[in-house]
Structure formats: C-alpha cells, structure tokens
Scaffold this active site. Structure first.
Site, PDB file in Angstrom:
ATOM      1  N   HIS B  63      23.961  54.553  32.268  1.00 48.09           N
ATOM      2  CA  HIS B  63      24.801  54.351  31.747  1.00 48.09           C
ATOM      3  C   HIS B  63      24.457  53.716  30.049  1.00 48.09           C
ATOM      4  CE1 HIS B  63      27.600  55.986  34.639  1.00 48.09           C
ATOM      5  NE2 HIS B  63      27.053  56.097  35.314  1.00 48.09           N
ATOM      6  N   TYR B 328      21.101  47.185  38.937  1.00 50.77           N
ATOM      7  CA  TYR B 328      22.130  46.057  37.974  1.00 50.77           C
ATOM      8  C   TYR B 328      21.202  44.880  37.910  1.00 50.77           C
ATOM      9  CZ  TYR B 328      25.656  49.332  38.914  1.00 50.77           C
ATOM     10  OH  TYR B 328      26.521  51.085  38.943  1.00 50.77           O
TER      11      TYR B 328
HETATM   12  C1  HEM Z   1      22.352  53.479  43.549  1.00 58.01           C
HETATM   13  C2  HEM Z   1      24.013  54.230  43.544  1.00 58.01           C
HETATM   14  C3  HEM Z   1      23.613  53.476  41.890  1.00 58.01           C
HETATM   15  C4  HEM Z   1      22.394  52.940  41.002  1.00 58.01           C
HETATM   16  C5  HEM Z   1      20.686  52.603  41.485  1.00 58.01           C
HETATM   17  C6  HEM Z   1      22.681  52.926  40.105  1.00 58.01           C
HETATM   18  C7  HEM Z   1      22.350  52.313  38.638  1.00 58.01           C
HETATM   19  C8  HEM Z   1      22.891  51.820  37.603  1.00 58.01           C
HETATM   20  C9  HEM Z   1      21.759  50.664  36.933  1.00 58.01           C
HETATM   21  C10 HEM Z   1      20.870  50.793  36.597  1.00 58.01           C
HETATM   22  C11 HEM Z   1      22.529  50.562  35.782  1.00 58.01           C
HETATM   23  C12 HEM Z   1      22.839  49.721  34.711  1.00 58.01           C
HETATM   24  C13 HEM Z   1      22.834  48.425  34.192  1.00 58.01           C
HETATM   25  C14 HEM Z   1      23.335  47.456  33.893  1.00 58.01           C
HETATM   26  O1  HEM Z   1      22.034  47.033  33.312  1.00 58.01           O
HETATM   27  O2  HEM Z   1      24.214  46.691  33.781  1.00 58.01           O
HETATM   28  C15 HEM Z   1      24.478  51.539  35.822  1.00 58.01           C
HETATM   29  C16 HEM Z   1      25.260  51.641  35.098  1.00 58.01           C
HETATM   30  C17 HEM Z   1      26.491  51.628  35.071  1.00 58.01           C
HETATM   31  N1  HEM Z   1      27.010  52.577  37.276  1.00 58.01           N
HETATM   32 FE1  HEM Z   1      25.887  52.800  38.713  1.00 58.01          FE
HETATM   33  N2  HEM Z   1      24.228  53.716  39.579  1.00 58.01           N
HETATM   34  C18 HEM Z   1      24.903  53.421  41.268  1.00 58.01           C
HETATM   35  C19 HEM Z   1      25.449  54.238  41.279  1.00 58.01           C
HETATM   36  C20 HEM Z   1      27.014  53.948  40.871  1.00 58.01           C
HETATM   37  C21 HEM Z   1      28.155  53.919  41.478  1.00 58.01           C
HETATM   38  C22 HEM Z   1      28.369  54.545  42.694  1.00 58.01           C
HETATM   39  C23 HEM Z   1      29.169  54.483  40.756  1.00 58.01           C
HETATM   40  C24 HEM Z   1      30.358  54.130  40.400  1.00 58.01           C
HETATM   41  C25 HEM Z   1      31.314  54.087  41.169  1.00 58.01           C
HETATM   42  C26 HEM Z   1      28.021  53.754  38.822  1.00 58.01           C
HETATM   43  C27 HEM Z   1      28.924  53.597  38.306  1.00 58.01           C
HETATM   44  C28 HEM Z   1      27.931  52.772  36.779  1.00 58.01           C
HETATM   45  C29 HEM Z   1      28.499  52.827  35.339  1.00 58.01           C
HETATM   46  C30 HEM Z   1      30.335  53.289  35.327  1.00 58.01           C
HETATM   47  C31 HEM Z   1      27.941  51.730  34.980  1.00 58.01           C
HETATM   48  C32 HEM Z   1      27.893  51.365  33.549  1.00 58.01           C
HETATM   49  C33 HEM Z   1      28.004  49.564  33.136  1.00 58.01           C
HETATM   50  C34 HEM Z   1      28.122  49.546  32.370  1.00 58.01           C
HETATM   51  O3  HEM Z   1      28.892  49.953  31.211  1.00 58.01           O
HETATM   52  O4  HEM Z   1      27.324  48.300  31.904  1.00 58.01           O
HETATM   53  N3  HEM Z   1      27.205  53.890  39.687  1.00 58.01           N
HETATM   54  N4  HEM Z   1      24.571  52.465  37.350  1.00 58.01           N
END
Ligand code: HEM
Ligand code: HEM
Ligand code: HEM
Lengths: 187, 350
Positions: B63, B328
């Site tokens: 993201h 995260y």
């Molecule tokens: C094991 C599963 C998942 C992994 C490995 C993963 C991984 C990541 C990572 C590495 C980031 C960046 C975080 C940061 O640097 O602040 C991220 C952001 C995000 N993830 Fe996931 N994610 C997973 C599951 C999910 C799920 C289930 C959702 C939604 C229901 C989701 C929604 C988001 C969103 C919306 C962002 C952006 C948040 C922001 O604006 O900072 N992710 N994810």
C-alpha cells in the site's frame, strides 16, 4: 558465624535472581517476538513491554539498595585485573538494565505508537515522532540488546567459575541458598 | 550430598561452563529464528512483498502509494451498547488517515491496482487511539497469513502453473478472484467501500463480548468506470480527484457499520463473508475534511497497525491482526530508517 559481611543483603539477593530471570526472559522474548508473525506475537510484545517497564523500576530500587547496603568484598587473593573486571562488568550490567527499557520505550514514542502495558496502562509520550530518533533508538535497542546478552553470558561464566572452580565464596555471596557449613564442603 | 561425594575436576567444571554458555547461545539463536530458515518471519513476508526491481525505499512495503487526510469521526452513540470504547460515546473525535493503493510501487498507475485501502486513526478524548487499515474487497484473498505469503510468492512467479497450483491448494481464493474480475471500478477514493475484514471482539460495559467486523460505507454514489477508461484519466488520477472533490464539494463522508457475528460464524477467517442477515449497527460517520500530500503529511509517519485498539476492543481468534502488526512494525522500522530516500520538501531544500 555472622554472614552479613560475606553476603549481599537478602533483599539484594532476591532482587538479583528475580531480575536475572526477567532479563534473560526479556532477551529471549525480544528476539523471539520479532521473528514471528504468529498470534503469539501480540501477547509476547505485551509481556515484553510490561516486564521491561517493571525492570526499569526494579533496577532503580536495586541501585538505591546497593548504595545503602554496599557489597561484600571480593576475595583478597583475586588479582587486581579480575577485581577491576568484576567491578566494571557489574557497572555495565547496571547501566544496561537502565538503558534497555529506556531505549525500548523511547523507540515506541519516536514512532508515535501508544505505549500500552498489561492491564491497559498507558505511558504518556515524552518524545515527539521522529524518523531519525526512532531509527537511532531502534538500532540501539537491537545492538545494545545483543551486547547485553553477551555480557550476561560472560557474567554467568564468571559466576560459575567462582562457584565451581575457585569455590571462593563469591557465588555464595549472591546465592539464595543458606550458607553451607565449611566442614561438609571440604569433606 | 552428591556434590560433596563427587568433587568436580577443574577440567570437568570448565567443560560444564562451556556447555552452559554454548547451550545458552544456541537457545538464543534458535529463539531468534537464526537456525530455522523456514520460519515465517516479518522479514520473509516483506521480502515476498518486495518487487523484483527492489524495495520502495522510504515508503510502506505494501500500500505504498497514498495520500493523507484529516477530519473527524462523529459517533452517534449506538456503538456504546456493543463496546465500552470511548470513541463510541456520542461526540466528535479527531481522525487522521490515508487513502492508498494495494501495491508495493509508490509510483503505480492508479488503474493497474485493483485493491484500494484506507488507513484510519481515531483519537478518543483522553488520547486513547484506535487504528485500522481497511480495503475495498468484500473478503480477503486467503484464510491465513501463511497462505498470503504463498500467494505473494506464487503471483510473483512468471510460471503460470504457480498460480494454478496455489489456487488448487487455497480454494478460498476464488471469492476474492471473482470480486477482482467482476466488481466495478470507481473513479474516486470517496466512492469506495472500505472493509475491515478481520474480526475483533467488542466488550460492553457489563463485560458482554461479541465478535464483530466493520466497514466504512461511502455516502458518495459510486460511478462505475471501466479499467481502460480509468487508465485514460492519468496515472495519479485518484489523488488529483480527491483533492479536487474535497476542495469543491466539501467534506466527504462514510458511515461506519459494524456487523455482529452469530455464534458459529467464521471469525478466524477473513476470506469467508458472514451471512447477509447478521445484525448491523451504524456507529458513526467518518468525515474527511482536508487532504494533504503524503510526503509532508500527518499520515506519513503513522503505522496504521490494526492492533492499536482502545479499551473495549480486542483481537479475536483471527490470526491476521497479529501477523499484520508484526509485519507493519518491520515495514515502519525500515521506511523510517530510509527517510532520506523520501525527503520531505522542507528538508529537500538546500
Ligand atoms: C498477513 C497479511 C498482510 C500483510 C503481510 C500485509 C502487509 C502490509 C504492509 C507491509 C503494509 C505497510 C505498513 C506500513 O509500513 O505502515 C500494509 C499496509 C496496509 N494494509 Fe496490509 N497486510 C496484510 C493484510 C491486510 C489486510 C487483511 C488488510 C485489510 C483488511 C490490509 C490493509 C492494508 C492497508 C489499508 C494498508 C495501508 C495502511 C496505510 O495507509 O498506512 N492488509 N500491509
Ligand atoms: C541475567 C541477568 C543478570 C544480571 C543483569 C546480573 C547482574 C548482576 C550485577 C549488576 C551484579 C553486581 C551486584 C553488585 O555489586 O551490586 C551481580 C552480581 C552477581 N551475579 Fe549476577 N546478574 C545476572 C545473572 C546472573 C547469573 C545467571 C548468575 C549465576 C552464575 C549470577 C551470579 C552473580 C554473582 C555470584 C554475583 C556476585 C558477585 C560479587 O560478589 O560481586 N548473575 N549480578
Ligand atoms: C531489560 C529490558 C529490555 C531488554 C533486555 C530488551 C530486549 C530486546 C531484544 C533482545 C529485542 C529484539 C531485537 C531484535 O532482534 O530485533 C527487543 C525488541 C523490542 N523491544 Fe525490548 N527489551 C527491553 C525493554 C523493552 C521495553 C521497556 C520496551 C517498550 C516498552 C521494549 C520494546 C521493544 C520493541 C517494540 C521491540 C521490537 C523492536 C522492533 O524490531 O521494532 N523493550 N527488545
């Protein structure tokens, strides 16, 4: 025979071993939690933050007790360098016990995370968010943590060396067991 | 006593001490995962997210493309019956968030990214925080964090067989794939639904507990657009559009709807939707009032870790929030350390 001058006060010994167990647990929980994505990550980090904070309070109490009670003298036949090494390493251990929790808490503050301990206790932030500060504190927490583990191992080796090889009463000075009769020991 | 009868030789004691040290060091290395390359660590998850061209230095590891917003969350008081969290008491609470695209490329073309997301932080009166990150599909792609890792590996491979065998091993992927193929695209972040997907436990004032999921339902009407037409609007259309929309049409709104599980509903599996007839409670409105670029914006240095929860909300048996929190955190550690690769405009000036 009065044991007072040969041993740390009971409260010092109790704190030493309680904190020894907790510090070792902290080091293992620390490296364990950062290497997992399993559900246990959350309880582990909660225990890590909470215990780390309690240890910070305990080490301050312990230092106050140390200033109050002092420490028994090391054996007279111990070489000057050995005594110096013991003194320095103990000061370093105290220092690390104070610094590690501060680095941990500061690192969370600098990342704008709320610091929430067991029971929902919230520690208010004293540092603003800062990438640079977070990176500095984070790296310090990791690398100083590894150095802490190495020093604890060295300290453990020294303790066992006194207990098993020199048998000079240094281990007994920190032991929680009642002092053994000299007679049975030499039998 | 044993010890008295068998005085240890100096050599024996040395061996014992060496064994204790060696054992301690080995146990430490084992606990740290250094001896278990197969363990699913946050590092491996991030490696799987990283595109072949390399990591997006200074940016989120997933993201990565996004834009900040600030506004308020207006609680209508209905949520207080479900959870004692302060943010559900009738009132207005400051909100901070980020619209984003589910890609590891901060320069991705908007129309190439199917999943859109929203990161949100709501602050209660006493400073307690509630953070979340939601996405627009109605179900998650897979049932477990392990399966998500496998999906990343399979979809990164050139070999088409890799995806085929992944789908065979993870049939739950079908529901997400169907959504990705058939759901209409919109031309605005303001027109999208954002779903929490993960389940959490709400605790009410009497100690009663229920499993819930929640969504943000847009008040703006969605105007469907084909992927090709969206692409024609330009690579950064969504960010330009939301800036323009808030500037000309004013604040944008979403209703926060919580869905309460019935006993037996799959709370541990975000790839399974709950039946339509489950109880739904509208707990408040998210009002987005101001848009700011990410580079210098207030969302940049926030980790929308879904386990940052107020009293009255806790994680359930869903394994995702813990996995996400761990990954995260690592992503945040990395991007904060790389801030120089993504300089703020103030600091970029000589
Ligand atoms: C094991 C599963 C998942 C992994 C490995 C993963 C991984 C990541 C990572 C590495 C980031 C960046 C975080 C940061 O640097 O602040 C991220 C952001 C995000 N993830 Fe996931 N994610 C997973 C599951 C999910 C799920 C289930 C959702 C939604 C229901 C989701 C929604 C988001 C969103 C919306 C962002 C952006 C948040 C922001 O604006 O900072 N992710 N994810
Ligand atoms: C794991 C964390 C540990 C920490 C942080 C720690 C810290 C300390 C410190 C700071 C002192 C100096 C006391 C003072 O002079 O006020 C001390 C003394 C001592 N420790 Fe530990 N210790 C740990 C574990 C152990 C272990 C596992 C042993 C067992 C071999 C041990 C045996 C001793 C002994 C025998 C003394 C007394 C030394 C003397 O008479 O000056 N410690 N420890
Ligand atoms: C005696 C005190 C402490 C010790 C010995 C200790 C030790 C450690 C160790 C060994 C790690 C793993 C580092 C790595 O391999 O990456 C770690 C990580 C961590 N510790 Fe501590 N810690 C202490 C106190 C605290 C406190 C008080 C807090 C916060 C309230 C804290 C928060 C953390 C966090 C958040 C991490 C994960 C860092 C990251 O990778 O983002 N620690 N700690």
């Amino acid at each position: 025979m009065t044991s007072a001058p040969h041993r740390f006060a009971l409260i010092q010994r109790v704190l030493h071993w309680l904190m020894a167990v907790c510090v070792l647990a902290m080091l293992f929980i620390g490296v364990g939690m950062v290497s997992t994505v399993a559900p246990k990550y959350l309880p582990l980090i909660l225990v890590h933050k909470t215990t780390g904070f309690i240890l910070l309070v305990l080490v301050l109490i312990r230092l106050a007790l140390r200033l109050h009670y002092g420490a028994p003298p090391l054996p007279a036949d111990l070489s000057k360098t050995m005594k110096l090494g013991a003194g320095l390493s103990h000061q370093l251990l105290y220092g690390l016990m104070i610094v590690m929790p501060l680095l941990g808490i500061g690192m969370l503050w600098a990342a704008a995370y709320p610091v929430i301990l067991y029971g929902g206790i919230r520690i208010p932030a004293l540092l603003p968010q800062s990438d640079l500060m977070h990176t500095l504190l984070w790296n310090a927490h990791v690398y100083v943590g590894f150095a802490f583990f190495a020093l604890v191992l060295l300290h453990l080796a020294a303790g066992l060396f006194h207990a098993l090889i020199r048998r000079d009463g240094v281990f007994a000075s920190m032991s929680l067991l009642p002092l053994r009769d000299r007679g049975t020991q030499t039998k | 006593m044993n010890q008295g009868k068998l005085p240890r030789s100096g050599l024996g004691s040395l061996v014992l001490i060496a064994a204790v040290l060696g054992g301690g060091a080995a146990a430490f290395a084992y606990t740290a995962g250094w001896l278990s390359p197969e363990r699913l660590t946050p590092e491996r998850m991030i490696a799987a997210l990283t595109p072949p061209s390399g990591p997006p230095l200074g940016h989120r590891r997933n993201h990565a493309k996004g834009i900040c917003f600030t506004g308020t969350f207006e609680a209508n008081g209905n949520g207080a019956e479900l959870s004692k969290a302060r943010v559900f008491e009738r009132g207005a609470y400051p909100a901070l968030g980020r619209f984003n695209l589910g890609t590891a490329d901060p320069n991705a073309v908007d129309a190439t990214v199917r999943v859109r997301g929203l990161g949100l932080q709501i602050a209660a009166a006493d400073g307690e925080e509630w953070r979340m990150a939601l996405i627009n599909p109605p179900v998650f792609a897979v049932s477990t964090p392990q399966a998500f890792h496998e999906l990343l590996i399979a979809s990164g491979k050139k070999d088409p067989e890799a995806m085929k065998s992944f789908i065979q091993a993870n049939p739950e992927f079908a529901a997400f794939a169907a959504w990705a193929k058939t759901a209409p695209w919109t031309t605005s972040y303001a027109e999208d639904f954002y779903n929490g997907l993960n389940s959490f436990i709400f605790t009410d004032a009497k100690g009663g507990e229920r499993a819930v999921r929640w969504s943000l339902v847009p008040m703006a009407k969605g105007v469907p657009v084909s992927q090709a037409d969206l692409e024609k609007r330009g690579p950064d259309f969504l960010e330009q559009e939301i800036v323009e929309r808030v500037r000309t049409a004013g604040p944008q709104r979403w209703t926060m709807v919580t869905t309460v599980a019935d006993p037996g509903d799959p709370t541990a599996d975000p790839s399974k939707a709950w039946p339509e007839n489950r109880r739904k409670v509208e707990v408040g409105t998210l009002i987005v009032q101001r848009i700011e670029p990410e580079r210098d914006g207030p969302c940049r240095d926030i980790n929308f870790d879904p386990t940052v929860l107020p009293q009255g909300i806790r994680v359930s048996d869903d394994p995702f929030p813990a996995a996400r929190s761990s990954v995260y955190r690592k992503s945040y550690d990395l991007r904060a350390a790389e801030a120089r690769d993504y300089p703020r405009t103030e600091t970029a000036k000589p």
